[in-house]
Enzyme design. Structure first.
Site, PDB file in Angstrom:
ATOM      1  CB  CYS A 195       6.923  -1.523 -26.660  1.00 57.66           C
ATOM      2  SG  CYS A 195       5.292  -0.820 -26.357  1.00 57.66           S
TER       3      CYS A 195
ATOM      4  CG  HIS B 134       5.880   1.700 -30.684  1.00 59.95           C
ATOM      5  ND1 HIS B 134       4.692   1.260 -31.225  1.00 59.95           N
ATOM      6  CD2 HIS B 134       5.784   1.464 -29.338  1.00 59.95           C
ATOM      7  CE1 HIS B 134       3.917   0.782 -30.263  1.00 59.95           C
ATOM      8  NE2 HIS B 134       4.556   0.889 -29.107  1.00 59.95           N
TER       9      HIS B 134
END
Lengths: 343, 343
Positions: free
Chosen positions: A130, A243
């Protein structure tokens, strides 16, 4: 497009699995049958899909009979064990685990960047880490402006990267601390409420943790740049599901202008510029959460080097960082693999 | 040591002011009288000191009569207005605001690094920006190992940097969000609960916010290195009272070894190494909170440059980032300025 597909999701009850189901519901793939697979302890659960409650079945060899497309998101060992089974049954596998990412015969794909890496013979396609996906969505387009020699990135990673239980731990532990209680870490091995810590993956002999090593290796593989310098520090922060990353990009020659960077990113699918200096509005994980785009802003010169520019990016970890990227791979790939319906 | 001192704290009711009182209570300075000063709306409050409840008075010219030492922590405009008054009354001022930091005739001091910058004629000593202090506690000692040419830092800054009201907003807003309510930012201009954002100071024409500009300018001034490259990104995170920083230090020549860096930092007062690769324990804001040391760990080579090493640091923003550094300046300076008691 094509005939209806039989699709399996391994790890259907996990945080990424649930997003995969939602994306298939809303997406372009003609899903005829959806098989939800998970570990034995989830068997008997049901999950909603198109108004129906589908049963969760155990992941076993027979479950892959007749499957055209299988998404794996149940950890590397589960992928190691069952992805080859799915392939033997004729399926194309999009694997969200780290099991095959660095296998030289498995393409590691962010569709906007290197869909070309997938060849006919590839039956397993790896979905990248990710943090690597979100980093590269912001950085890869800049190759149009000059050769990149080094990337320096510090991450601000959400709890979702450690799964649904970690998100729940962030919630419940924060409530406990607010009520005057003590944080009792279970999923993470140290407190996450109002705290942050170096990424909770084992440290190698070079001093880098597993997450950082993935970012380095996967960045080089996806960009087909084995000598690219990658300086990375991965940090877990008390944020739910997106994130963020503070990024410096160093070029071989003089860095492109802020305007040139902005123009290239503005034309990059999957990227949305959030860069309002007057209003002081830049990418945040809250704004990125639930969205498909990776947000990029703080586009500015690196005052310490004429060859570098700085960026700040945020992207939904469960979507573009995982489920969405996997579904995008499948949506582009499957029409090339499944014969069109004869009319 | 010396005769008893008359000490004033301007901004006594603020987050830093409260820490100043506690540190004076426990510290080495012979405080004979303590005057707590604040804005008009705090007059009438009392704060505890050595078992007494001291009244809070208004900051006015007369309040500085007879004061030997005045700590200012009430914002730049308050310092601009009253620090010269305190000096006229004969006081030495340690100013925690940004008012005088870049004044060429005001020393900007981290005692472990550049106490030598203070000369007899200096009556105002500036206390640096919190992010700059924590950065430099980790980086300055490394000058013993080679000439530093560039520092690259991304911060993870706590709510305390914006004051007590911001800490309370982090608490109350997080409780609201956990209860299913909506974040309604008041102190910050965007949600801080389970979120993070680029530092909330205005952005200059170069694309850098006020906090980042302070880090660049103050780092160069404190290290007496006007040409030092500083690449900085300042980010606010949902943490209470300690700042963390991801740091890369580039040297002119080949970087020192991890062992050499560790040895130098282990011998640096005010620094504590937290760098356990096996147990995956590195500096966290929670562990730094309430402590006097700046924690440093993740000491490792920069895999993208033979000239650089990487670090991760955390330090209490209200203590070493503000009140403690100010008190340390005063504890070292005042004995040189106040005649010893004749015996």
């Amino acid at each position: 497009m094509t005939r209806n597909l039989t699709v399996a999701i391994v790890g259907a009850t996990g945080a990424v699995g649930v997003e995969l189901i939602r994306l298939l519901e809303a997406g372009e793939l003609p899903v005829g049958e959806l098989r939800l697979l998970a570990s034995a302890r989830s068997v008997g659960k049901t999950l909603p899909f198109r108004g129906l409650l589908l049963p969760v079945d155990a992941t076993c060899d027979g479950a892959f009979a007749g499957v055209d497309l299988a998404f794996f998101s149940a950890g590397a060992s589960r992928s190691q064990a069952f992805a080859p089974v799915a392939v033997r049954h004729g399926a194309t596998v999009v694997d969200n685990s780290s099991a095959f990412r660095m296998d030289p015969d498995v393409p590691l794909v962010v569709p906007e960047i290197n869909f070309h890496a997938i060849q006919d013979r590839h039956r397993i396609i790896a979905n990248p880490n990710c943090s690597a996906i979100i980093l590269l969505m912001a950085v890869a387009p800049l190759r149009a402006l000059g050769r990149i020699r080094r990337i320096i990135v510090s991450t601000y990673q959400s709890a979702s990267g450690a799964g649904a239980a970690a998100m729940e731990e962030l919630r419940s532990q924060t409530a406990t601390v607010l009520a005057g209680g003590e944080a009792r870490p279970e999923v993470f091995d140290q407190p996450i409420a109002f705290n942050l810590f170096s990424h909770n993956t084992p440290i190698g002999v070079d001093g880098y943790n597993g997450e950082e090593t993935k970012v380095i290796e996967e960045t080089r593989k996806i960009l087909e740049a084995p000598d690219l310098g990658v300086n990375v520090t991965c940090v877990r922060v008390p944020v739910m599901r997106a994130h963020s990353e503070s990024i410096t990009v160093e070029f071989d020659d003089v860095a492109p202008s802020v305007d040139a960077v902005r123009e290239v990113l503005a034309g990059s699918p999957g990227v949305r510029i959030v860069d309002d200096r007057v209003a002081n509005r830049f990418p945040t994980p809250l704004e990125a959460s639930g969205g498909h785009d990776v947000l990029v802003g703080r586009i500015r010169p690196d005052l310490s080097s004429p060859r570098a520019i700085c960026l700040f990016a945020a992207g939904d970890q469960l979507l573009k960082g995982a489920a969405l990227n996997a579904v995008q791979i499948a949506e582009r790939l499957m029409p090339l693999r499944v014969a069109p319906v004869s009319v």
